[in-house]
Design a protein around this motif. Structure first.
Motif, PDB file in Angstrom:
ATOM      1  N   ASN A  94      12.883   4.062   3.166  1.00 38.04           N
ATOM      2  CA  ASN A  94      13.151   4.099   1.927  1.00 38.04           C
ATOM      3  C   ASN A  94      13.084   4.531   0.509  1.00 38.04           C
ATOM      4  O   ASN A  94      13.805   5.139  -0.825  1.00 38.04           O
ATOM      5  CB  ASN A  94      14.624   3.603   2.251  1.00 38.04           C
ATOM      6  CG  ASN A  94      15.322   2.681   1.416  1.00 38.04           C
ATOM      7  OD1 ASN A  94      14.314   1.763   1.672  1.00 38.04           O
ATOM      8  ND2 ASN A  94      16.305   2.226   1.870  1.00 38.04           N
ATOM      9  N   PHE A  95      12.028   4.255   0.391  1.00 34.47           N
ATOM     10  CA  PHE A  95      11.263   3.534  -0.887  1.00 34.47           C
ATOM     11  C   PHE A  95      11.808   4.527  -1.359  1.00 34.47           C
ATOM     12  O   PHE A  95      11.667   4.911  -3.126  1.00 34.47           O
ATOM     13  CB  PHE A  95      10.313   2.557  -0.549  1.00 34.47           C
ATOM     14  CG  PHE A  95       9.493   2.459  -2.464  1.00 34.47           C
ATOM     15  CD1 PHE A  95       9.616   2.060  -2.793  1.00 34.47           C
ATOM     16  CD2 PHE A  95       8.638   3.052  -2.569  1.00 34.47           C
ATOM     17  CE1 PHE A  95       9.292   1.844  -4.172  1.00 34.47           C
ATOM     18  CE2 PHE A  95       8.255   2.996  -3.862  1.00 34.47           C
ATOM     19  CZ  PHE A  95       8.596   2.377  -4.697  1.00 34.47           C
ATOM     20  N   GLU A  96      10.628   5.530  -1.390  1.00 38.54           N
ATOM     21  CA  GLU A  96      10.604   7.178  -1.685  1.00 38.54           C
ATOM     22  C   GLU A  96      11.528   7.048  -2.276  1.00 38.54           C
ATOM     23  O   GLU A  96      11.712   8.164  -3.030  1.00 38.54           O
ATOM     24  CB  GLU A  96       9.558   8.039  -0.658  1.00 38.54           C
ATOM     25  CG  GLU A  96       9.049   9.067  -2.204  1.00 38.54           C
ATOM     26  CD  GLU A  96       8.206   9.967  -1.594  1.00 38.54           C
ATOM     27  OE1 GLU A  96       7.355  11.097  -1.995  1.00 38.54           O
ATOM     28  OE2 GLU A  96       7.881   9.762  -0.148  1.00 38.54           O
ATOM     29  N   GLN A  97      12.613   7.221  -1.222  1.00 33.48           N
ATOM     30  CA  GLN A  97      14.326   8.320  -1.412  1.00 33.48           C
ATOM     31  C   GLN A  97      14.404   7.848  -2.236  1.00 33.48           C
ATOM     32  O   GLN A  97      15.075   8.128  -3.372  1.00 33.48           O
ATOM     33  CB  GLN A  97      14.672   7.987  -0.485  1.00 33.48           C
ATOM     34  CG  GLN A  97      16.358   8.505  -0.368  1.00 33.48           C
ATOM     35  CD  GLN A  97      16.970   8.745   1.003  1.00 33.48           C
ATOM     36  OE1 GLN A  97      16.637   8.886   1.756  1.00 33.48           O
ATOM     37  NE2 GLN A  97      18.403   8.220   0.433  1.00 33.48           N
ATOM     38  N   VAL A  98      14.534   5.801  -2.774  1.00 34.40           N
ATOM     39  CA  VAL A  98      15.456   5.632  -3.849  1.00 34.40           C
ATOM     40  C   VAL A  98      14.815   5.388  -5.140  1.00 34.40           C
ATOM     41  O   VAL A  98      15.751   5.534  -6.043  1.00 34.40           O
ATOM     42  CB  VAL A  98      15.353   3.602  -3.408  1.00 34.40           C
ATOM     43  CG1 VAL A  98      15.721   2.830  -4.536  1.00 34.40           C
ATOM     44  CG2 VAL A  98      15.797   3.961  -1.902  1.00 34.40           C
ATOM     45  N   ASN A 141       0.271  -1.044   0.051  1.00 35.64           N
ATOM     46  CA  ASN A 141       0.144  -0.173   0.157  1.00 35.64           C
ATOM     47  C   ASN A 141       0.859   1.308   0.016  1.00 35.64           C
ATOM     48  O   ASN A 141       0.387   2.163  -1.014  1.00 35.64           O
ATOM     49  CB  ASN A 141      -1.548   0.287   1.477  1.00 35.64           C
ATOM     50  CG  ASN A 141      -2.135  -1.423   1.203  1.00 35.64           C
ATOM     51  OD1 ASN A 141      -2.360  -1.446   0.207  1.00 35.64           O
ATOM     52  ND2 ASN A 141      -2.552  -1.865   2.222  1.00 35.64           N
ATOM     53  N   LEU A 142       2.016   1.312   0.679  1.00 35.22           N
ATOM     54  CA  LEU A 142       2.870   2.474   0.841  1.00 35.22           C
ATOM     55  C   LEU A 142       3.489   2.606  -0.407  1.00 35.22           C
ATOM     56  O   LEU A 142       3.637   3.953  -1.219  1.00 35.22           O
ATOM     57  CB  LEU A 142       3.661   1.824   1.882  1.00 35.22           C
ATOM     58  CG  LEU A 142       4.700   3.224   2.541  1.00 35.22           C
ATOM     59  CD1 LEU A 142       5.064   3.345   3.644  1.00 35.22           C
ATOM     60  CD2 LEU A 142       6.457   3.081   1.160  1.00 35.22           C
ATOM     61  N   CYS A 143       4.151   1.605  -1.089  1.00 39.62           N
ATOM     62  CA  CYS A 143       4.065   1.658  -2.401  1.00 39.62           C
ATOM     63  C   CYS A 143       3.932   2.270  -3.297  1.00 39.62           C
ATOM     64  O   CYS A 143       3.511   3.462  -4.480  1.00 39.62           O
ATOM     65  CB  CYS A 143       5.182   0.567  -2.887  1.00 39.62           C
ATOM     66  SG  CYS A 143       6.452  -0.057  -1.409  1.00 39.62           S
ATOM     67  N   GLN A 144       1.984   1.671  -3.194  1.00 37.47           N
ATOM     68  CA  GLN A 144       1.633   2.249  -4.117  1.00 37.47           C
ATOM     69  C   GLN A 144       1.080   3.661  -4.495  1.00 37.47           C
ATOM     70  O   GLN A 144       0.997   4.612  -5.016  1.00 37.47           O
ATOM     71  CB  GLN A 144       0.447   1.522  -4.241  1.00 37.47           C
ATOM     72  CG  GLN A 144       0.241   0.100  -4.859  1.00 37.47           C
ATOM     73  CD  GLN A 144      -1.012  -0.782  -4.601  1.00 37.47           C
ATOM     74  OE1 GLN A 144      -2.007  -1.095  -3.806  1.00 37.47           O
ATOM     75  NE2 GLN A 144      -0.570  -1.922  -5.440  1.00 37.47           N
ATOM     76  N   ASP A 145       1.241   4.110  -2.720  1.00 38.40           N
ATOM     77  CA  ASP A 145       1.170   5.531  -2.393  1.00 38.40           C
ATOM     78  C   ASP A 145       1.747   6.504  -2.594  1.00 38.40           C
ATOM     79  O   ASP A 145       1.582   7.411  -3.326  1.00 38.40           O
ATOM     80  CB  ASP A 145       0.411   5.827  -1.214  1.00 38.40           C
ATOM     81  CG  ASP A 145      -0.740   4.621  -0.807  1.00 38.40           C
ATOM     82  OD1 ASP A 145      -1.904   4.722  -1.418  1.00 38.40           O
ATOM     83  OD2 ASP A 145      -0.334   4.558   0.761  1.00 38.40           O
ATOM     84  N   VAL A 146       2.687   5.807  -2.689  1.00 40.50           N
ATOM     85  CA  VAL A 146       4.092   6.422  -3.709  1.00 40.50           C
ATOM     86  C   VAL A 146       3.839   6.947  -5.184  1.00 40.50           C
ATOM     87  O   VAL A 146       4.066   8.258  -6.003  1.00 40.50           O
ATOM     88  CB  VAL A 146       5.679   6.111  -3.381  1.00 40.50           C
ATOM     89  CG1 VAL A 146       6.926   6.984  -3.503  1.00 40.50           C
ATOM     90  CG2 VAL A 146       5.721   6.101  -1.840  1.00 40.50           C
TER      91      VAL A 146
END
Length: 339
Positions: A151-155, A62-67
């Protein structure tokens, strides 16, 4: 600037059987007429642990999809088990799961599309230490995953801004009776009898394209494992092999549990294959299987089949974790913070 196309490859949610909440466990009294319940149903801590693993995995998805919804990208999700055709027409593949999800996605990729692995459920050392006397509380290793929920969004921003580049990771190819197998192995292959209790009979030798051939080794064993550098930290290391630098183009092989090799053959039971060499195997059991990166991709063998194994395969473009990037090419390492 055109939008980037992203394929989101997801580890399935049903990797564990349905587990009831601990407070809803039935009163399982022993009965001579019914089988004993599974151990997990009797230990609320295991039930809670497995339920938490599933929740953490879902939360990471869910977090990765939101990003991704906030970025200038077009994206589409797919469960990794539903992949059945080569991946085309995207700029980036993002896997959410662990190393197994990266491996599954790699079987549908050539060397044109880079991959970012997201470890959706990293092992928590404190948790492992607290529960080590009760059960194995290790989660996902994520050796090949460069990102996590933290750190997904930063990467991802660093990738979209071209601050970091993928590394080219060696894979190995398999040719059976002159026919190339369409899938390349990222970690390793195992050639063995389909029944692990049966003896595998085969001969093998190492041969270079321009150099001399090694002597023929005739073996009875539990099979032959061949790994890439990326796979050298997996099963072959557990079997007594060596960890290889991730940038190595060599292959490593090991005969599993050889039966009484002679003094001349014992040193040949484990070794390395240079990029300009191949392993040639002749299979002499009635049945056999080539297991590619575990058990998800297999190729059946029969008596007399000839197998050629080499590093002559397209590389996989993979974003590596920071520590592996430094080891791979420290001079070109760039990982700036994105504000």
């Amino acid at each position: 600037m055109p939008k980037r196309g992203v394929l989101l490859v997801l580890k399935p949610l049903d990797v564990y059987p349905p587990i009831p909440a601990a407070q809803h466990l039935p009163n399982l009294a022993p009965s001579s007429s019914s089988p004993s319940p599974p151990f997990s149903a009797l230990n609320p801590k295991i039930v809670s642990f497995l339920n938490d693993r599933l929740k953490v995995h879902k939360d990471t998805i869910n977090l990765c999809q939101d990003v991704l919804r906030c970025k200038f990208v077009d994206w589409e999700p797919v469960i990794c088990n539903n992949l059945c055709h080569p991946i085309r027409h995207v700029d980036l593949v993002i896997t959410i799961g662990g190393d197994g999800t990266v491996l599954q996605a790699s079987h549908f990729l050539d060397d044109s599309i880079p991959v970012l692995g997201v470890n959706s459920d990293p092992t928590q050392i404190k948790e492992v230490n607290e529960l080590s006397n009760e059960f194995d509380a290790a989660r996902s290793t994520g050796y090949l995953c460069a990102a996590s929920a933290q750190n997904f969004e930063q990467v991802l921003d660093n990738i979209l801004e071209s601050y970091i580049q993928p590394s080219e990771i060696s894979r190995l190819s398999i040719i059976v009776n002159g026919h190339p197998f369409p899938t390349y192995a990222l970690n390793d292959i195992l050639i063995a009898h389909p029944c692990p209790a049966m003896v595998s009979r085969f001969s093998f030798r190492i041969s270079g394209y321009n150099g001399p051939r090694s002597s023929l080794s005739n073996t009875r064993s539990s099979g032959l494992r061949v790994s890439t550098a990326a796979g050298s930290t997996a099963a072959i290391l557990s079997g007594g092999g060596s960890r290889m630098p991730i940038s190595s183009r060599d292959l490593q092989y090991m005969v599993r549990e050889p039966i009484s090799p002679g003094p001349a053959e014992a040193p040949l039971m484990h070794g390395f294959v240079k990029p300009d060499q191949s392993i040639f195997v002749e299979w002499y059991s009635q049945e056999g299987v080539v297991y590619i990166d575990g058990c998800h991709v297999t190729q059946s063998l029969k008596f007399g089949d000839k197998i050629k194994i080499s590093a002559k395969a397209p590389v996989l473009k993979l974003y590596l974790p920071q520590d592996l990037v430094r080891d791979h090419n420290p001079k070109s390492y760039r990982w700036p913070s994105v504000l």
